[in-house]
Every structure is written in structure tokens, then in C-alpha cells.
Design a protein around this motif. Structure first.
Motif, PDB file in Angstrom:
ATOM      1  N   GLU A  11       0.827  -1.206   0.000  1.00 21.46           N
ATOM      2  CA  GLU A  11       0.000   0.000   0.000  1.00 21.46           C
ATOM      3  C   GLU A  11       0.865   1.262   0.000  1.00 21.46           C
ATOM      4  O   GLU A  11       0.582   2.221  -0.719  1.00 21.46           O
ATOM      5  CB  GLU A  11      -0.934   0.014   1.225  1.00 21.46           C
ATOM      6  N   GLU A 136      -6.443   5.895   2.857  1.00 22.64           N
ATOM      7  CA  GLU A 136      -7.012   4.913   3.791  1.00 22.64           C
ATOM      8  C   GLU A 136      -6.242   3.598   3.765  1.00 22.64           C
ATOM      9  O   GLU A 136      -6.020   2.981   4.811  1.00 22.64           O
ATOM     10  CB  GLU A 136      -8.491   4.678   3.482  1.00 22.64           C
ATOM     11  N   SER A 137      -5.837   3.143   2.605  1.00 23.56           N
ATOM     12  CA  SER A 137      -5.110   1.874   2.524  1.00 23.56           C
ATOM     13  C   SER A 137      -3.744   1.981   3.214  1.00 23.56           C
ATOM     14  O   SER A 137      -3.315   1.045   3.894  1.00 23.56           O
ATOM     15  CB  SER A 137      -4.960   1.394   1.075  1.00 23.56           C
ATOM     16  N   SER A 139      -3.035   4.085   5.712  1.00 18.41           N
ATOM     17  CA  SER A 139      -3.349   4.169   7.148  1.00 18.41           C
ATOM     18  C   SER A 139      -3.591   2.789   7.737  1.00 18.41           C
ATOM     19  O   SER A 139      -3.049   2.442   8.795  1.00 18.41           O
ATOM     20  CB  SER A 139      -4.583   5.043   7.386  1.00 18.41           C
ATOM     21  N   LYS A 140      -4.394   1.983   7.056  1.00 18.38           N
ATOM     22  CA  LYS A 140      -4.689   0.628   7.538  1.00 18.38           C
ATOM     23  C   LYS A 140      -3.438  -0.238   7.547  1.00 18.38           C
ATOM     24  O   LYS A 140      -3.221  -1.028   8.466  1.00 18.38           O
ATOM     25  CB  LYS A 140      -5.784  -0.009   6.685  1.00 18.38           C
ATOM     26  N   ILE A 143      -1.305   0.611  10.562  1.00 20.43           N
ATOM     27  CA  ILE A 143      -1.885   0.029  11.782  1.00 20.43           C
ATOM     28  C   ILE A 143      -1.564  -1.454  11.838  1.00 20.43           C
ATOM     29  O   ILE A 143      -1.163  -1.988  12.878  1.00 20.43           O
ATOM     30  CB  ILE A 143      -3.406   0.293  11.850  1.00 20.43           C
ATOM     31  N   ARG A 144      -1.722  -2.125  10.711  1.00 24.17           N
ATOM     32  CA  ARG A 144      -1.407  -3.563  10.627  1.00 24.17           C
ATOM     33  C   ARG A 144       0.058  -3.827  10.966  1.00 24.17           C
ATOM     34  O   ARG A 144       0.389  -4.747  11.692  1.00 24.17           O
ATOM     35  CB  ARG A 144      -1.754  -4.056   9.225  1.00 24.17           C
TER      36      ARG A 144
END
Length: 150
Positions: A11, A136-137, A139-140, A143-144
Motif C-alpha cells: 500500500e 485509507e489503505s 493508514s490501515k 496500523i497492521r
């Protein structure tokens, strides 16, 4: 695609490719992406974006949110890389750091020694607005990565 270390997500690599394309539009030139630029006998650097004809060298940060200490060190290394290019080639290159996040930009133009180095060495900081789905991708993915490394 911009080739980055294995610690970066697909990402983030996609976001960096988007930023690279936008950088070409903003600066009005085509860049080599991650070229090996010879700066001495057996020594090279690999900037994110490089144009020998236009004398431009760029680094890209697709990170979202505050920079961790290791990421701050990466910025310092990239500044040194760009300055070394000037010194070794005997030419003044236009130096640009492209970012995707306001927090990162604020850090790079703020009150740190890194920000002062950026000012003193005339390095530009330009924010590229990511499309919502890419933002958004990333950001996710970040977090992952945090959860995976915890």
C-alpha cells in the motif's frame, strides 16, 4: 514501481508511485525512479526520483502521521544523500522532499534540527494530496504493521 525495503507495505509502495507521478506533473519533467547514481569510484546513491538533465533529486515519504525516530533518521540520511550528490557532481541540484501527510510536513518545516537543515540547504518540502482510497489503505497498512511488530 518504486523499489523499497521489505518493511514497507504494498500500500505504501502504491502511494509512493502515485506521489512520483504527481511529482512529475508538478515539476514538469520525467524522472528515473530509484536509479543508481554514481557519485564516486564504486560509490552510488539511489534517490527515489532523479533527473540528470533537469538537475533535480527527490525523496518521497508516503508515511501518514508522526514520524518515529527511525523514520526521522531516514530523513537525515536522505538529506545527506542529496547534499553529497551536489558535492560529488559539482553541480547544485534542485532538492525536493515529497510527503503525503500534514504531520510529516509540519515536522519537516518545524523547529527540529532536521527542519533547520532543510531550510539551510534549500530543500523544498511539497505535500501531495493522496486520493482517499490510497490514504485509507496506507493508514490501515501502518496500523497492521504496528500490530504485527507489537
Amino acid at each position: 514501481m518504486i523499489d523499497k525495503s521489505k518493511s514497507e507495505s504494498r500500500e505504501q509502495q502504491n502511494a509512493e508511485c502515485y506521489i512520483a507521478t504527481e511529482a512529475e506533473n508538478i515539476l514538469g519533467c520525467r524522472f528515473e525512479r530509484n536509479p543508481k547514481v554514481i557519485i564516486g569510484e564504486g560509490v552510488h546513491i539511489e534517490p527515489d526520483l532523479y533527473s540528470e538533465t533537469e538537475k533535480i533529486v527527490c525523496e518521497i515519504y508516503a508515511h501518514i502521521g508522526n514520524l518515529k525516530v527511525g523514520q526521522q533518521h531516514k530523513v537525515s540520511q536522505d538529506i545527506l544523500k542529496m547534499l553529497l550528490l551536489d558535492k560529488c557532481k559539482g553541480v547544485r541540484y534542485r532538492k525536493v522532499i515529497f510527503v503525503a501527510d500534514d504531520k510529516v510536513k509540519r515536522y519537516l518545516i518545524g523547529k527540529s534540527f532536521i527542519a533547520e537543515s532543510i531550510r539551510q540547504f534549500d530543500i523544498e518540502v511539497i505535500k501531495i494530496e493522496l486520493p482517499n482510497e490510497i490514504y485509507e489503505s496506507v493508514s490501515k497498512a501502518q496500523i497492521r504493521q504496528i500490530m504485527k511488530n507489537a
